[in-house]
Design a protein around this motif. Structure first.
Motif, short mmCIF file in Angstrom:
data_model
loop_
_atom_site.label_atom_id
_atom_site.label_comp_id
_atom_site.label_asym_id
_atom_site.label_seq_id
_atom_site.Cartn_x
_atom_site.Cartn_y
_atom_site.Cartn_z
N GLU A 1 0.83 -1.21 0.00
CA GLU A 1 0.00 0.00 0.00
C GLU A 1 0.86 1.26 0.00
O GLU A 1 1.87 1.33 0.70
N THR B 1 0.33 5.24 0.84
CA THR B 1 -0.56 6.24 1.41
C THR B 1 -0.07 7.62 1.01
O THR B 1 1.10 7.96 1.23
N ARG C 1 -7.82 1.63 -5.27
CA ARG C 1 -7.49 2.93 -4.69
C ARG C 1 -8.72 3.43 -3.94
O ARG C 1 -9.86 3.06 -4.28
N SER C 2 -8.52 4.26 -2.93
CA SER C 2 -9.64 4.77 -2.14
C SER C 2 -10.39 5.90 -2.85
O SER C 2 -11.53 6.21 -2.50
N THR D 1 -6.31 12.17 3.02
CA THR D 1 -5.43 10.99 2.97
C THR D 1 -6.03 9.94 2.06
O THR D 1 -7.21 9.60 2.19
N THR E 1 -5.33 6.13 -0.35
CA THR E 1 -4.57 4.88 -0.40
C THR E 1 -4.61 4.27 -1.78
O THR E 1 -5.66 4.26 -2.44
#
Length: 237
Positions: A130, A132, A161-162, A195, A197
């Motif tokens: 991962e 970040t 991905r977030s 934030t 990821t």
């Protein structure tokens, strides 16, 4: 009691200086005058105070005045000290700078911050790495690249991905001895501050895989210009 009245009382207390010498002189003069009168007196009128009682009383009065002045000064100073202690803010807690266990140290450039880690739920046959990325302001451009060294049995099993899937063009291919995952923000899209990821998943040969040769890079554009961050992953122990 308001601040102005408290200050005036304190100033008055500090300014008060009892004239001790003058008071003692008055006591001595009284004793001198009393001596001749006592010599010619054979009887004392009933109810009249004895001379030595008057001397003791005067002495006590002097001590009382001196004590009162000392008490006033002490009380004023103590009151101010208590007010200062109450007004003082609590000491802040000491910050902790220790990195999370199993993570590489973070890297930052301008509004951009990043970190690389291997998911703790990885196993003896499969892993997830991962990246970040944290940004303090919106990004008009962002490309994240994750490179997994082609050690025994490494092959892709997917990525995610977030951020919204439709905002990025994603790919996974072998390049120069690495399995490279790449996510590129599409033109006209924006990455919000926060934030985010990016994760690449892959199989590998049985056993604990060493991620010491893996690395990542994140390139972005914000209102202040371009920013680049990157790093590697904590090697297996």
């Amino acid at each position: 009691m308001d601040d102005e009245l408290r200050q005036r009382l304190r100033d008055a207390a500090l300014a008060h200086q009892p004239d001790r010498e003058r008071m003692l002189a008055r006591v001595e003069r009284g004793m001198v005058r009393e001596a001749p009168a006592r010599a010619g007196r054979t009887r004392r009128t009933a109810g009249a105070p004895m001379p030595w009682l008057r001397v003791v009383g005067a002495t006590v009065a002097v001590c009382g005045v001196l004590a009162a002045g000392t008490l006033a000064v002490t009380s004023a100073v103590r009151e101010e000290g208590n007010a200062q202690r109450v007004a003082g803010p609590p000491a802040p807690a000491a910050p902790s700078n220790a990195p999370e266990r199993g993570r590489a140290l973070p890297a930052g450039d301008g509004p951009l911050w990043s970190d690389g880690s291997v998911d703790p739920h990885s196993n003896r046959f499969w892993a997830q790495s991962e990246v970040t990325v944290k940004t303090g302001e919106p990004l008009s451009e962002l490309t994240v690249e994750l490179r997994i060294a082609l050690t025994g049995g490494v092959n892709t099993t997917g990525s995610w991905r977030s951020l919204p899937e439709e905002d990025f063009a994603a790919s996974a291919r072998e390049e120069g001895g690495f399995l490279v995952y790449r996510w590129s923000l599409k033109p006209g899209r924006t990455v919000r501050a926060g934030t985010h990821t990016f994760a690449g998943q892959y199989n590998h040969a049985e056993g604990a895989r060493d991620a010491g040769d893996d690395d990542y890079t994140a390139r972005a554009r914000a209102s202040g210009g371009r920013a680049v961050v990157g790093g590697d992953f904590a090697p297996a122990h």
